[in-house]
Design an enzyme around this catalytic site. Sequence first.
Site: not given
Length: 491
Positions: A237, A265, A354
Amino acid sequence: MAALKGSEIAEHNDAKSCWVIVHGKAYDVTEFLPEHPGGQKIILKYAGKDCTEEFEPIHPPDTLDKFLDKSKHLGPVDMGTVEQEVKEEDPEEAERLERVAQKPLLSQCYNLHDFEAVARRTMKKTAWGYYSSAADDEITMRENHSAYHRIWFRPRVLVDVENVDISTTMLGSKSSVPFYVTATALGKLGDPEGEVVLTRAAHKHGVIQMIPTLASCSFDEICDARKGEQVQWLQLYVNKDRKITQRIVQYAEERGCKALFITVDAPQLGRREKDMRSKFTDPGTNVQEGQETDNSQGAARAISSFIDPSLSWKDIPWFQSITKMPIIIKGVQRVEDVIKAVEAGCQGVVLSNHGGRQLEFARSGIEILAETMPVLRELGLENKIEIYIDGGVRRATDVLKAICLGAKGVGIGRPFLYAMSAYGQPGVERAMQLLKDEMEMNMRLLGCNKIEELNSSLLDTRALFTHSSTPPDHLFGSAYESLATPAQRPK
Ligand code: FMN
């Protein structure tokens, strides 16, 4: 340094002076309160007290060393002097423990669905809420799995299938199977040891593991659990502070990670209402008195506020300049973006929504794959990039369908978490073995000896793009009052 007494710490019990105990040590977090990514209120709930139990699964063990100035580390606490909170008898927890004691034997689990069923009955409500939840009405999450039901096989017969080999290569690394453990945050919600349980099971089965940025274990603990030639990838991330990101990426490369998966995403975390609701009814929180708690946002939002929503294609050259690891974009949802990833020089993409936790009505990875491969072939790009997919994979036939359509490998998330939560490492190992057995058998039944022989001629995908069997909207359905037909007149 003399150990602090519980009574001294208990005096610092509000926002003006807030001390907490974690793993037998005291910390002054007064100035840190406004910076806490999960909000102040959850810390204030434990002001002057021991918060280890709440802290443990959500924070890697090196968190306080990394983020709290050393001057705020107050030293060891004489835990014998800390007043133990008398927990009210929780009938729900007592029932859960009974279900744990009576859970089926591991040998009674014959497929990945079985682990989910056992985990659902035996996990703590908050942990189950975090793992199982998905965005909005969870239609994308269910579609991820149902989409596989719209693909049927066209097997070959009278092929010598005595020897079947299901091993493959992903991003230059050998793997015993064409699936991998994808990144899932907060492993300690499922097992007190956290992600290292997945590492050990993955080693036993020669399966590649993707390490999540938001692991409960520290990154080093997960790398240290690796054995021999075992392969790990890093899921990233991207932090608003690029220096932190650079440090994470370069350290991962130094520690031997073989690929960098950048998750794209999640510029904002989706609304996962099961997660939010399970916090809301947690007897530990104060909502009944009408107080707002940040905790009601669920675990997901609390841990993710650092993610940079301004991340864009323009950042890819920077990543390429700081690492030699192959770069894979995780969370691509249309063929146009696959082409952009090729143009940007990325080595791979993961077609993924996800696990249905982000954009509701995002399409399934398998459908995007079927859209993508013919376009890549037409443009002569199919060998320029490796295509991975994840979401909803529960059977080896799902994996085989993805490989037939051109995926290099398939990520599996929740099933391994559920197997771990229900049965620890032996559970994950059995889940992997079951998948391997299913895969070998189905390769034979398809008339294929090797992964390279799997191709789209073995599939009937005519129904894949029709959405006539979209999963039902249960909330809408249960709240809806049906129209009435004309009533009989009274006699
Ligand atoms: N994806 C990430 O890129 N980073 C994460 O930290 C992350 N955490 C997750 C946590 C949970 C509990 C779940 C269920 C998924 C998470 N994902 C994360 C998404 C997974 O990598 C993957 O896309 C998804 O789980 C695949 O769907 P499946 O669970 O049906 O296999």
